[in-house]
Motif scaffolding. Structure first.
Motif, mmCIF file in Angstrom:
data_model
loop_
_atom_site.group_PDB
_atom_site.id
_atom_site.type_symbol
_atom_site.label_atom_id
_atom_site.label_comp_id
_atom_site.label_asym_id
_atom_site.label_seq_id
_atom_site.Cartn_x
_atom_site.Cartn_y
_atom_site.Cartn_z
ATOM 1 N N ASP A 43 16.728 77.415 106.645
ATOM 2 C CA ASP A 43 15.696 78.438 106.850
ATOM 3 C C ASP A 43 14.295 77.858 106.915
ATOM 4 O OD1 ASP A 43 17.722 80.360 106.702
ATOM 5 O OD2 ASP A 43 17.556 80.442 104.504
ATOM 6 N N LEU A 44 14.146 76.536 106.870
ATOM 7 C CA LEU A 44 12.838 75.900 106.796
ATOM 8 C C LEU A 44 12.597 75.035 108.021
ATOM 9 C CD1 LEU A 44 12.961 74.733 103.061
ATOM 10 C CD2 LEU A 44 12.008 76.863 103.962
ATOM 11 N N SER A 45 11.315 74.828 108.319
ATOM 12 C CA SER A 45 10.935 73.894 109.373
ATOM 13 C C SER A 45 11.041 72.472 108.856
ATOM 14 C CB SER A 45 9.508 74.178 109.826
ATOM 15 O OG SER A 45 8.591 73.880 108.782
ATOM 16 N N PRO A 46 11.058 71.481 109.745
ATOM 17 C CA PRO A 46 11.118 70.087 109.254
ATOM 18 C C PRO A 46 9.995 69.740 108.293
ATOM 19 C CG PRO A 46 11.612 70.172 111.599
ATOM 20 C CD PRO A 46 11.178 71.549 111.202
ATOM 21 N N GLU A 47 8.787 70.259 108.564
ATOM 22 C CA GLU A 47 7.663 69.962 107.671
ATOM 23 C C GLU A 47 7.869 70.598 106.293
ATOM 24 O OE1 GLU A 47 7.410 71.147 110.683
ATOM 25 O OE2 GLU A 47 6.555 69.445 111.803
ATOM 26 N N GLN A 48 8.419 71.825 106.289
ATOM 27 C CA GLN A 48 8.674 72.477 105.008
ATOM 28 C C GLN A 48 9.797 71.786 104.232
ATOM 29 O OE1 GLN A 48 9.297 76.440 106.618
ATOM 30 N NE2 GLN A 48 7.372 77.169 105.702
ATOM 31 N N ILE A 49 10.798 71.277 104.950
ATOM 32 C CA ILE A 49 11.860 70.524 104.284
ATOM 33 C C ILE A 49 11.279 69.272 103.625
ATOM 34 C CG2 ILE A 49 13.946 69.157 104.684
ATOM 35 C CD1 ILE A 49 14.708 71.148 106.853
ATOM 36 N N LEU A 50 10.390 68.573 104.357
ATOM 37 C CA LEU A 50 9.755 67.389 103.782
ATOM 38 C C LEU A 50 8.951 67.751 102.546
ATOM 39 C CD1 LEU A 50 8.884 64.412 103.921
ATOM 40 C CD2 LEU A 50 7.036 65.116 105.451
ATOM 41 N N PHE A 51 8.294 68.896 102.562
ATOM 42 C CA PHE A 51 7.484 69.304 101.414
ATOM 43 C C PHE A 51 8.369 69.685 100.228
ATOM 44 C CE2 PHE A 51 5.547 72.694 98.895
ATOM 45 C CZ PHE A 51 4.342 72.119 98.544
ATOM 46 N N ALA A 52 9.375 70.557 100.480
ATOM 47 C CA ALA A 52 10.169 71.111 99.380
ATOM 48 C C ALA A 52 11.171 70.118 98.815
ATOM 49 C CB ALA A 52 10.891 72.372 99.852
ATOM 50 N N PHE A 53 11.690 69.224 99.661
ATOM 51 C CA PHE A 53 12.736 68.306 99.192
ATOM 52 C C PHE A 53 12.298 66.842 99.230
ATOM 53 C CE2 PHE A 53 14.846 72.115 100.677
ATOM 54 C CZ PHE A 53 15.733 72.380 99.650
ATOM 55 N N GLY A 54 11.020 66.623 99.556
ATOM 56 C CA GLY A 54 10.493 65.268 99.561
ATOM 57 C C GLY A 54 9.308 65.116 98.633
ATOM 58 N N LEU A 55 8.209 65.779 98.960
ATOM 59 C CA LEU A 55 6.985 65.626 98.174
ATOM 60 C C LEU A 55 7.116 66.223 96.774
ATOM 61 C CD1 LEU A 55 4.179 66.314 100.818
ATOM 62 C CD2 LEU A 55 4.703 64.160 99.678
ATOM 63 N N MET A 56 7.702 67.418 96.687
ATOM 64 C CA MET A 56 7.799 68.058 95.364
ATOM 65 C C MET A 56 8.703 67.283 94.400
ATOM 66 S SD MET A 56 7.752 72.140 96.218
ATOM 67 C CE MET A 56 7.804 72.555 94.483
ATOM 68 N N PRO A 57 9.918 66.920 94.787
ATOM 69 C CA PRO A 57 10.720 66.124 93.839
ATOM 70 C C PRO A 57 10.140 64.752 93.572
ATOM 71 C CG PRO A 57 11.840 66.316 95.955
ATOM 72 C CD PRO A 57 10.690 67.266 95.984
ATOM 73 N N ARG A 58 9.379 64.209 94.529
ATOM 74 C CA ARG A 58 8.749 62.908 94.288
ATOM 75 C C ARG A 58 7.730 63.008 93.161
ATOM 76 N NH1 ARG A 58 6.493 58.439 98.586
ATOM 77 N NH2 ARG A 58 5.253 57.218 97.099
ATOM 78 N N ALA A 59 6.947 64.081 93.131
ATOM 79 C CA ALA A 59 5.975 64.246 92.045
ATOM 80 C C ALA A 59 6.677 64.379 90.702
ATOM 81 C CB ALA A 59 5.095 65.463 92.318
ATOM 82 N N VAL A 60 7.760 65.157 90.674
ATOM 83 C CA VAL A 60 8.475 65.352 89.406
ATOM 84 C C VAL A 60 9.149 64.059 88.954
ATOM 85 C CG1 VAL A 60 10.295 66.661 88.270
ATOM 86 C CG2 VAL A 60 8.825 67.782 89.947
ATOM 87 N N ILE A 61 9.723 63.329 89.913
ATOM 88 C CA ILE A 61 10.425 62.108 89.520
ATOM 89 C C ILE A 61 9.434 61.039 89.059
ATOM 90 C CG2 ILE A 61 10.567 60.658 91.623
ATOM 91 C CD1 ILE A 61 13.666 60.690 91.045
ATOM 92 N N ALA A 62 8.203 61.045 89.594
ATOM 93 C CA ALA A 62 7.183 60.119 89.090
ATOM 94 C C ALA A 62 6.879 60.419 87.629
ATOM 95 C CB ALA A 62 5.922 60.213 89.942
ATOM 96 N N LEU A 63 6.783 61.695 87.292
ATOM 97 C CA LEU A 63 6.546 62.068 85.891
ATOM 98 C C LEU A 63 7.715 61.650 85.004
ATOM 99 C CD1 LEU A 63 5.070 65.625 86.525
ATOM 100 C CD2 LEU A 63 3.840 63.717 85.484
ATOM 101 N N LEU A 64 8.929 61.871 85.489
ATOM 102 C CA LEU A 64 10.105 61.524 84.687
ATOM 103 C C LEU A 64 10.223 60.015 84.478
ATOM 104 C CD1 LEU A 64 12.722 63.973 86.257
ATOM 105 C CD2 LEU A 64 11.787 64.076 83.946
ATOM 106 N N ILE A 65 10.030 59.254 85.541
ATOM 107 C CA ILE A 65 10.155 57.800 85.426
ATOM 108 C C ILE A 65 9.075 57.246 84.510
ATOM 109 C CG2 ILE A 65 9.938 55.636 86.718
ATOM 110 C CD1 ILE A 65 11.312 57.077 89.044
#
Length: 660
Positions: A43-65
């Motif tokens: 249901d998402l555009s390629p840019e939205q997929i990059l945001f929701a499943f790329g940038l957002m988890p990257r920020a969280v995983i940086a905090l976790l690591i």
């Protein structure tokens, strides 16, 4: 008492990281189109997929690591009472990295259960080796840290060699080794969240035992604490946490060292406070660095792996923390001044070493390994290959002689038996000078590369010498400062290689070390420099006899101490740079050859210098021969064999230094 900055600075860091991440996110997608990762990708555009499943988890995983590495570092520092301990300096991260590289390239079936168990085994083995070495000196902070960094250097050297040998995996392994945080789903976040929960629960159970252990081993035993069990449990938890990070994103340096230091700087004092504050500091620190990289990439700059960039601060921070060791371990606990009996006829032994070096050079020139096994090269094949081999052997032997002579000279001048170009960070400085010349000049000539490499080596030695003189460092702490410089150089080179620049691939090949690319003119020039350096050292042997006696005696005898030290340091840097530019930054020959010469009873300066020169040539010829024949028909990196020969020798030296 918690200081006000303990609340203010983390808040500023969090706001700054959020702003930088927002800049990167806006560059990728307008704010009106931002979505949460609750909708399906269809249901998402390629840019939205990059945001929701790329940038957002990257920020969280940086905090976790960041939180996980901060917790791991705090546990290691608490159990070892060592402010320099973290997964990087103790070799745990490099051990996990080596295990994962070996499994990926050699035994892929081992990854059937995922990378976590493999990384845990590698990190655990590295920790066991370091603890076994540290136990010989009562877990003295300097000895444990040196052992950990040596284990890390050996593991990294083998990982690099394996990576170079697998061209089809080269790019992905280089980027993974750099600690890339890029994500394409939330699976990594879920896995590391589970690890953080388990790590936090384990740390909570260990708080009280660690408080008792902080009183000292003897006091803890008197209070009935099981000191060994506490150490094993805390280190096992720290290794587990850091290994899971390596399995998920690769090698991320510095955070485990910096987070506890920042927590203490901001006011955390007790074990419980540090264990609570260090994960928070690590999380904010790594998120800030990663967000800064993302925002820079949004403006068109190359995107670098976050782990490679964080490692750039590891070396300077390690050096900044070294003075704290003065109040932890007395200088006499770092010394190992036992010398063997002096040889009655030293020059006879030097002559035997010279004959052995020549004999092995001839043997490796004509000895070969072919499809039918070992043999002697002859006939038409000899006419084609012997000149090429002779050039490579001459270059390798000359480079080894220069490195060994540099190490012997530095040991005499600094009155430090652990001094050598490799462990004082000089070869790392030479590598940085080589890389700088390679990237600044459009088509650098061999002479320009040699000057750049020598300049980097000389500058490193001058900086280290000035710092050591000002800080009045004991020999072992000086060694640790050199290893920190080497770690900084390695991190910078890793960032360069992970940038994807085409010139980085030639740098990667050079870093492995090889004498096969040397020209006849280059080999002859290096040999002439080695002979000239030996002659100059023998002419100045009287100075090398006086300098270890101290500045007062040297000045009383009329020796211009400052000029002589500067001259020797610059000459050692020039020799190291010249050797490195032709055969790569090989490891530990400059340390091992003088140690062998000293163990043979060659204690007077002239025979000591000459024997070190011969041994360096012999050892590097041996490394070149092994690199050529061990994996026939392919050549392996010369630097790997030099490291494999030298690191066990240094381990033996550490094992021989028992705690009094």
């Amino acid at each position: 008492m918690i200081r006000p900055p303990f609340l203010t600075l983390p808040l500023v860091a969090a706001v700054g990281a959020a702003c930088l991440w927002t800049i990167a996110a806006l560059a990728a997608l307008p704010a009106a189109q931002w979505v949460l990762p609750v909708a399906g990708p269809q249901d998402l555009s390629p840019e939205q997929i990059l945001f929701a499943f790329g940038l957002m988890p990257r920020a969280v995983i940086a905090l976790l690591i960041g939180a996980l590495l901060g917790l791991s570092g705090a546990l290691m520092q608490a159990v070892l009472r060592n402010p320099l301990a973290d997964p990087t300096t103790l070799g745990v991260a490099s051990g996990a990295q080596l295990a994962l590289v070996c499994a990926t390239l050699l035994w892929p079936n081992m990854l059937a259960l995922g990378p976590g168990p493999v990384a845990l085994v590698g990190g655990g083995l590295a920790a066991l080796i370091v603890m076994a070495l540290g136990a010989r000196r009562g877990f003295a902070p300097v000895t444990v840290t040196i052992a950990g960094m040596l284990v890390g250097m050996l593991a990294s050297a083998i990982s690099t060699a394996l990576t170079l040998g697998q061209g089809h995996y080269l790019l992905s392994l280089v980027i993974w080794n750099g600690g890339a945080l890029s994500q394409d789903s939330w699976h990594g976040v879920i896995r590391l969240t589970v690890v953080l929960v388990l790590g936090a629960a384990g740390a909570a159970l260990l708080v009280r035992p660690l408080v008792v252990l902080s009183l000292g081993g003897a006091t803890a035993k008197a209070l009935g604490a099981q000191v060994g069990a506490i150490r094993v449990a805390a280190l096992a938890l720290a290794v587990f946490v850091s290994a899971m990070v390596s399995a998920e994103v690769g090698l991320v340096g510095f955070v485990g060292l910096a987070a506890p230091a920042l927590a203490r700087r901001l006011g955390a004092r007790s074990v419980a406070q540090v264990l609570l504050a260090a994960p928070l500091a690590g999380a904010l620190l790594l998120w800030l660095v990663d967000s800064a990289l993302l925002s820079l990439a949004a403006f068109g700059l190359p995107e670098l792996p976050t782990g490679a960039l964080t490692g750039l601060i590891d070396g300077p921070l390690l050096i900044a923390l070294l003075p704290r060791l003065r109040n932890i371990v007395p200088p006499e606990a770092e010394r190992n001044d036992t010398l063997p009996p002096r040889a009655p006829h030293p020059w006879r032994r030097v002559a035997l070493l010279a004959c052995a070096a020549v004999a092995f050079a001839v043997l490796s020139l004509f000895g070969t390994r072919g499809p039918e096994g070992w043999g002697v090269i002859s006939g038409a094949i000899a006419a084609s290959f012997v000149p090429l081999r002779a050039t490579a052997i001459l270059a390798a032997a000359a480079a080894g002689a220069l490195l060994a002579l540099s190490g012997a000279a530095l040991q005499r001048v600094m009155a430090n038996p652990m001094a050598a170009p490799e462990v004082l960070g000089v070869t790392g400085g030479a590598a940085l000078g080589y890389a700088t010349t390679l990237f600044l000049l459009p088509a650098p000539s061999p002479v320009a590369l040699a000057l750049g490499s020598s300049g980097g080596a000389g500058a490193t030695l001058i900086i280290l010498s000035a710092y050591a003189a000002r800080s009045d460092m004991a020999p072992a702490r000086l060694l640790l400062a050199g290893l920190a410089i080497g770690a900084f150089a390695s991190a910078l080179l890793a960032a360069i290689m992970a940038s994807g620049d085409p010139r980085a691939w030639s740098l990667l090949g050079w870093l492995a070390g090889s004498a096969t690319r040397v020209t006849v003119a280059g080999a002859m020039a290096l040999a002439a420099m080695a002979v000239a350096a030996l002659g100059a050292a023998l002419l100045l042997s009287r100075w090398f006899d006086i300098l270890p006696l101290g500045s007062g005696v040297a000045q009383g005898l009329g020796v211009p101490l400052g000029v002589v030290r500067l001259a020797v340091v610059l000459a050692a840097g020039l020799a190291t740079g010249a050797a490195s530019v032709l055969v790569g930054p090989v490891s530990f020959v400059g340390l091992m050859a003088p140690h062998i010469a000293r163990s043979l009873g060659l204690l007077r300066p002239a025979p000591f210098l000459a024997a070190s020169w011969c041994l360096g040539a012999l050892l590097m010829s041996l490394a070149a021969f092994g690199a050529r024949t061990a994996s026939y028909p392919y050549d392996l990196p010369l630097g790997l064999f030099a490291t494999l020969i030298g690191t066990p020798w240094l381990f033996i030296a550490l094992l021989g230094r028992r705690h009094a």
